[in-house]
Design a protein around this motif. Structure first.
Motif, mmCIF file in Angstrom:
data_model
loop_
_atom_site.group_PDB
_atom_site.id
_atom_site.type_symbol
_atom_site.label_atom_id
_atom_site.label_comp_id
_atom_site.label_asym_id
_atom_site.label_seq_id
_atom_site.Cartn_x
_atom_site.Cartn_y
_atom_site.Cartn_z
ATOM 1 N N SER A 151 0.807 -1.221 0.000
ATOM 2 C CA SER A 151 0.000 0.000 0.000
ATOM 3 C C SER A 151 0.841 1.273 0.000
ATOM 4 O O SER A 151 0.317 2.356 -0.217
ATOM 5 N N ARG A 200 0.782 -4.571 8.577
ATOM 6 C CA ARG A 200 -0.191 -5.658 8.780
ATOM 7 C C ARG A 200 -1.216 -5.724 7.661
ATOM 8 O O ARG A 200 -1.599 -6.798 7.229
ATOM 9 N N GLU A 201 -1.672 -4.562 7.197
ATOM 10 C CA GLU A 201 -2.691 -4.540 6.146
ATOM 11 C C GLU A 201 -2.151 -5.075 4.815
ATOM 12 O O GLU A 201 -2.923 -5.452 3.944
ATOM 13 N N ASP A 202 -0.835 -5.122 4.673
ATOM 14 C CA ASP A 202 -0.225 -5.598 3.433
ATOM 15 C C ASP A 202 0.124 -7.082 3.480
ATOM 16 O O ASP A 202 0.472 -7.665 2.453
ATOM 17 N N GLU A 252 -0.430 -11.218 5.292
ATOM 18 C CA GLU A 252 -1.306 -12.214 5.903
ATOM 19 C C GLU A 252 -0.455 -13.036 6.866
ATOM 20 O O GLU A 252 0.531 -13.630 6.454
ATOM 21 N N ASN A 260 -9.662 -5.162 12.697
ATOM 22 C CA ASN A 260 -8.739 -4.035 12.573
ATOM 23 C C ASN A 260 -9.056 -2.950 13.586
ATOM 24 O O ASN A 260 -8.164 -2.348 14.160
#
Length: 162
Positions: free
Chosen positions: A14, A50-52, A54, A133
Motif C-alpha cells: 500500500s 499488517r494490512e499488506d 497475511e 482491525n
C-alpha cells in the motif's frame, strides 16, 4: 509438541516503494509482530504493514487429510506446479508424511510443507469478525493513518483540536 512458526505472506504494497512491492505472494518468517507491522526476515530484518500481509501460523509435523499446508521448502524443478507460499488442501497422507493435495496431482514430500494451524484471514472470515482491525486500533497506543501517500502516527487516546 510440534515446532510452531509464523510467516507473513505479502498480499499487497500500500506504500509506493515498499521493499516488498515486487514480492507479492511470497512468504517470509516473522520475528516480531505488533498492531501495525510484522517483522519479516528477508536478507535482514524488515517490517511489513499488517494490512499488506497475511499472518500464517504453522507447525512442522506430518499433515492429516483435510488440513491445509503452507509450502515452505518447494523442491523446485522445471514445470513444478507449486511454489513457496502456496496454500494447499490435503487429500491423502501416508505414514511418512508425504501428501497429495487437491490443487494438483504431484506428491509433496514431508520437508516441503508445514501444517497451517491458524490463519488470520481465514479466521476473520470464519468468525465473522469484521471489526478485527478496529480492535487492534483500539488496543494500540499509537495508531497510523494513511494520509495521501504517507502514514501519520498519533496517540488515539488524545482528542484532536480543530
Amino acid at each position: 509438541m510440534a515446532e510452531t512458526k509464523k510467516y507473513v505472506r505479502i498480499k499487497k504494497a500500500s506504500i509506493e516503494g515498499a521493499w516488498y512491492a515486487d514480492k507479492l505472494g511470497q512468504i517470509f518468517e516473522v520475528y516480531y509482530e505488533n498492531s501495525v507491522a510484522l517483522g519479516a526476515v528477508c536478507y535482514g530484518y524488515y517490517s511489513v504493514l499488517r494490512e499488506d500481509g497475511e499472518l500464517i501460523i504453522t507447525e512442522k509435523r506430518p499433515a492429516k487429510v483435510g488440513e491445509r499446508v503452507l509450502i515452505t521448502g518447494a523442491y523446485a524443478y522445471t514445470g513444478c506446479p507449486y511454489k513457496n507460499g502456496d496454500i494447499n488442501n490435503v487429500k491423502t497422507a501416508d505414514e511418512y508424511g508425504h501428501i497429495l493435495v487437491e490443487e494438483h496431482s504431484v506428491s509433496l514430500l514431508r520437508r516441503e510443507y508445514e501444517v497451517i494451524v491458524n490463519n488470520e484471514v481465514e479466521n476473520e472470515e470464519a468468525d465473522g469478525m469484521e471489526n478485527v482491525n478496529q480492535t487492534a486500533i483500539d488496543s494500540a497506543s499509537t495508531v497510523f493513518e494513511k494520509v495521501g501517500e504517507d502514514y501519520i502516527g498519533s496517540n488515539h487516546h488524545t482528542k484532536r483540536i480543530k
